[in-house]
Design a protein around this motif. Sequence first.
Motif, PDB file in Angstrom:
ATOM      1  N   UNK A  58     -40.468 -41.146  32.345  1.00 21.17           N
ATOM      2  CA  UNK A  58     -41.911 -40.738  32.972  1.00 21.17           C
ATOM      3  C   UNK A  58     -42.625 -40.886  32.232  1.00 21.17           C
ATOM      4  N   UNK A  59     -43.983 -40.971  32.131  1.00 22.51           N
ATOM      5  CA  UNK A  59     -45.121 -40.826  31.808  1.00 22.51           C
ATOM      6  C   UNK A  59     -46.104 -40.252  31.723  1.00 22.51           C
ATOM      7  N   UNK A  60     -46.602 -40.011  30.666  1.00 25.16           N
ATOM      8  CA  UNK A  60     -47.888 -39.274  30.748  1.00 25.16           C
ATOM      9  C   UNK A  60     -49.165 -40.387  31.776  1.00 25.16           C
ATOM     10  N   UNK A  61     -50.159 -39.903  32.167  1.00 26.17           N
ATOM     11  CA  UNK A  61     -51.046 -40.812  33.429  1.00 26.17           C
ATOM     12  C   UNK A  61     -51.510 -41.877  31.949  1.00 26.17           C
ATOM     13  N   UNK A  62     -51.820 -41.199  30.877  1.00 27.43           N
ATOM     14  CA  UNK A  62     -52.875 -41.790  29.677  1.00 27.43           C
ATOM     15  C   UNK A  62     -52.027 -43.082  29.222  1.00 27.43           C
ATOM     16  N   UNK A  63     -50.629 -42.710  29.775  1.00 29.54           N
ATOM     17  CA  UNK A  63     -50.389 -44.205  29.411  1.00 29.54           C
ATOM     18  C   UNK A  63     -49.583 -44.930  30.363  1.00 29.54           C
ATOM     19  N   UNK A  64     -49.818 -44.647  31.456  1.00 34.38           N
ATOM     20  CA  UNK A  64     -49.298 -45.464  32.439  1.00 34.38           C
ATOM     21  C   UNK A  64     -49.234 -46.768  32.425  1.00 34.38           C
TER      22      UNK A  64
END
Length: 120
Positions: A58-64
């Motif tokens: 899973x990723x934070x939106x900042x790194x997607x």
Amino acid sequence: QVQLVESGGGLVQAGGSLRLSCAASGSIFSINSMAWYRQAPGKQRELVARMPNSDSVSYADSGKGRFIISRDNAKNTVYLQMNSLKPEDTAVYYCNAIMRTVVPGQYIYWGQGTQVTVSS
């Protein structure tokens, strides 16, 4: 003594790439979730990416779309490939792992952090 050691940080221009590594060592029985966090100056530490097991990420939106987390279970190592870096990615990046060791129970361990600086 169990420890997490990060490496791979540095100075890079905007648009560039870096690959962070975090190796766990010591009397480790098992490693559950491994993750990367970051903390920019004056801000709270935030989750970047988490890998609870080899089949889930899973990723934070900042790194997607830009960051990729991966694990090498044989080496007790987690990686973070960071592409298309932006100045706002500048932060100290910390490795995090939930592990079972010689100490009964399951605990969260943190690395010492590695500085990533992205110039504009």
